[in-house]
Design a protein around this motif. Structure first.
Motif, mmCIF file in Angstrom:
data_model
loop_
_atom_site.group_PDB
_atom_site.id
_atom_site.type_symbol
_atom_site.label_atom_id
_atom_site.label_comp_id
_atom_site.label_asym_id
_atom_site.label_seq_id
_atom_site.Cartn_x
_atom_site.Cartn_y
_atom_site.Cartn_z
ATOM 1 N N MET A 65 0.840 -1.182 0.000
ATOM 2 C CA MET A 65 0.000 0.000 0.000
ATOM 3 C C MET A 65 0.883 1.243 0.000
ATOM 4 N N LEU A 66 0.562 2.222 -0.822
ATOM 5 C CA LEU A 66 1.331 3.449 -0.912
ATOM 6 C C LEU A 66 0.626 4.546 -0.117
ATOM 7 N N TYR A 67 1.356 5.251 0.704
ATOM 8 C CA TYR A 67 0.802 6.292 1.543
ATOM 9 C C TYR A 67 1.200 7.653 0.999
ATOM 10 N N ASN A 68 0.396 8.666 1.306
ATOM 11 C CA ASN A 68 0.696 10.023 0.847
ATOM 12 C C ASN A 68 1.621 10.768 1.803
ATOM 13 N N ASN A 69 1.849 10.227 2.978
ATOM 14 C CA ASN A 69 2.673 10.907 3.968
ATOM 15 C C ASN A 69 4.134 10.945 3.562
ATOM 16 N N THR A 70 4.775 12.044 3.886
ATOM 17 C CA THR A 70 6.211 12.187 3.694
ATOM 18 C C THR A 70 6.879 11.973 5.042
ATOM 19 N N VAL A 71 7.917 11.143 5.064
ATOM 20 C CA VAL A 71 8.624 10.805 6.286
ATOM 21 C C VAL A 71 10.032 11.403 6.245
ATOM 22 N N ALA A 72 10.380 12.168 7.264
ATOM 23 C CA ALA A 72 11.749 12.656 7.422
ATOM 24 C C ALA A 72 12.458 11.704 8.377
ATOM 25 N N ILE A 73 13.596 11.182 7.947
ATOM 26 C CA ILE A 73 14.407 10.334 8.827
ATOM 27 C C ILE A 73 15.643 11.138 9.191
ATOM 28 N N LEU A 74 15.688 11.595 10.441
ATOM 29 C CA LEU A 74 16.790 12.401 10.943
ATOM 30 C C LEU A 74 17.756 11.452 11.639
ATOM 31 N N GLY A 75 18.965 11.361 11.112
ATOM 32 C CA GLY A 75 19.896 10.326 11.550
ATOM 33 C C GLY A 75 19.786 9.137 10.606
ATOM 34 N N ALA A 76 19.502 9.427 9.340
ATOM 35 C CA ALA A 76 19.288 8.374 8.338
ATOM 36 C C ALA A 76 20.547 7.552 8.071
ATOM 37 N N GLY A 77 21.697 8.058 8.440
ATOM 38 C CA GLY A 77 22.941 7.320 8.228
ATOM 39 C C GLY A 77 23.220 6.276 9.301
ATOM 40 N N SER A 78 22.480 6.315 10.401
ATOM 41 C CA SER A 78 22.664 5.302 11.446
ATOM 42 C C SER A 78 22.203 3.954 10.909
ATOM 43 N N HIS A 80 18.155 1.108 7.852
ATOM 44 C CA HIS A 80 17.230 -0.030 7.796
ATOM 45 C C HIS A 80 15.793 0.458 7.565
ATOM 46 N N ILE A 81 15.393 1.473 8.292
ATOM 47 C CA ILE A 81 14.044 2.022 8.143
ATOM 48 C C ILE A 81 13.859 2.580 6.731
ATOM 49 N N ALA A 82 14.807 3.396 6.276
ATOM 50 C CA ALA A 82 14.700 4.008 4.946
ATOM 51 C C ALA A 82 14.558 2.951 3.848
ATOM 52 N N LYS A 83 15.393 1.942 3.906
ATOM 53 C CA LYS A 83 15.369 0.903 2.875
ATOM 54 C C LYS A 83 14.061 0.119 2.884
ATOM 55 N N ASN A 84 13.447 -0.024 4.045
ATOM 56 C CA ASN A 84 12.242 -0.845 4.151
ATOM 57 C C ASN A 84 10.937 -0.096 3.940
ATOM 58 N N ILE A 85 10.949 1.219 4.062
ATOM 59 C CA ILE A 85 9.690 1.949 3.887
ATOM 60 C C ILE A 85 9.659 2.792 2.615
ATOM 61 N N SER A 122 -0.984 8.127 15.526
ATOM 62 C CA SER A 122 0.478 8.035 15.495
ATOM 63 C C SER A 122 0.963 6.647 15.882
ATOM 64 N N LEU A 123 0.283 6.015 16.840
ATOM 65 C CA LEU A 123 0.631 4.643 17.206
ATOM 66 C C LEU A 123 0.410 3.700 16.035
ATOM 67 N N SER A 124 -0.682 3.894 15.324
ATOM 68 C CA SER A 124 -0.992 3.059 14.167
ATOM 69 C C SER A 124 0.049 3.231 13.067
ATOM 70 N N ILE A 125 0.402 4.477 12.772
ATOM 71 C CA ILE A 125 1.420 4.768 11.756
ATOM 72 C C ILE A 125 2.746 4.132 12.151
ATOM 73 N N THR A 126 3.119 4.295 13.402
ATOM 74 C CA THR A 126 4.384 3.747 13.888
ATOM 75 C C THR A 126 4.377 2.226 13.813
ATOM 76 N N GLY A 127 3.270 1.612 14.192
ATOM 77 C CA GLY A 127 3.153 0.162 14.096
ATOM 78 C C GLY A 127 3.342 -0.329 12.668
ATOM 79 N N GLU A 128 2.772 0.401 11.707
ATOM 80 C CA GLU A 128 2.921 0.035 10.297
ATOM 81 C C GLU A 128 4.384 0.167 9.848
ATOM 82 N N ILE A 129 5.046 1.235 10.246
ATOM 83 C CA ILE A 129 6.455 1.430 9.882
ATOM 84 C C ILE A 129 7.312 0.316 10.486
#
Length: 161
Positions: free
Chosen positions: A1-14, A19-24, A139-146
């Motif tokens: 499923m594709l979402y319209n939300n934009t996600v900023a990953i601060l500390g994306a190099g960790s 891992h999060i960036a590659k998977n979402i 926010s809990l639901s979004i986080t659970g999905e991520i």
């Protein structure tokens, strides 16, 4: 499923941020920010080589990335770096979902006091599961999905407040 939300990953190099960036990336537009330009460039090259259709952008300023994003993930490795990011983004994170990612074995303190007007979620990240804690249902639901997209089982814990 594709979402319209934009996600900023601060500390994306960790390691967790990568891992999060590659998977979402297949599901969300991403704004990647890290203090290490080399790590960000390597991560961007990964997307060019492996996911050329992913909507991924590098941003050098955590405040700018947070301003543009619907969801903010703070994934920096060190507590001092996470705290510095939280202080910078405080005024642009009001009413936004802010997810603090902490390694389950670390003793990092929550950033909720620095970000009192955001929809704050704390995630203790482990190998197979992540403990998700917060008080905003959406926010809990979004986080659970991520967390699920990253291959971990979300375990929801009672509210921080």
């Amino acid at each position: 499923m594709l979402y319209n939300n934009t996600v900023a990953i601060l500390g994306a190099g960790s390691s967790i941020g990568q891992h999060i960036a590659k998977n979402i990336a297949a599901n969300y537009s991403l704004l990647l920010m890290d203090s290490s330009a080399d790590k960000l460039n390597n991560l961007m090259q990964f997307f060019v080589d492996n996911h050329p259709t992913a909507k991924v952008e590098m941003i050098v300023c955590s405040k700018e990335a947070s301003w543009e994003a619907d969801i903010i993930i703070i994934a920096a490795d060190h507590a001092q770096e996470q705290e510095a990011i939280a202080i910078k983004i405080n005024e642009v994170s009001t009413c936004k979902t802010v997810i603090q990612i902490k390694d389950a074995s670390s003793d990092m303190v929550s950033l909720q006091a620095i970000l009192p007007y955001s929809k704050f979620i704390s995630v203790d990240w482990a190998n197979t599961a992540a403990i998700v804690e917060g008080n905003d249902e959406v926010s809990l639901s979004i986080t659970g999905e991520i967390v699920h997209l990253c291959g971990l089982k979300p375990i929801f814990k009672k509210s921080l407040i």
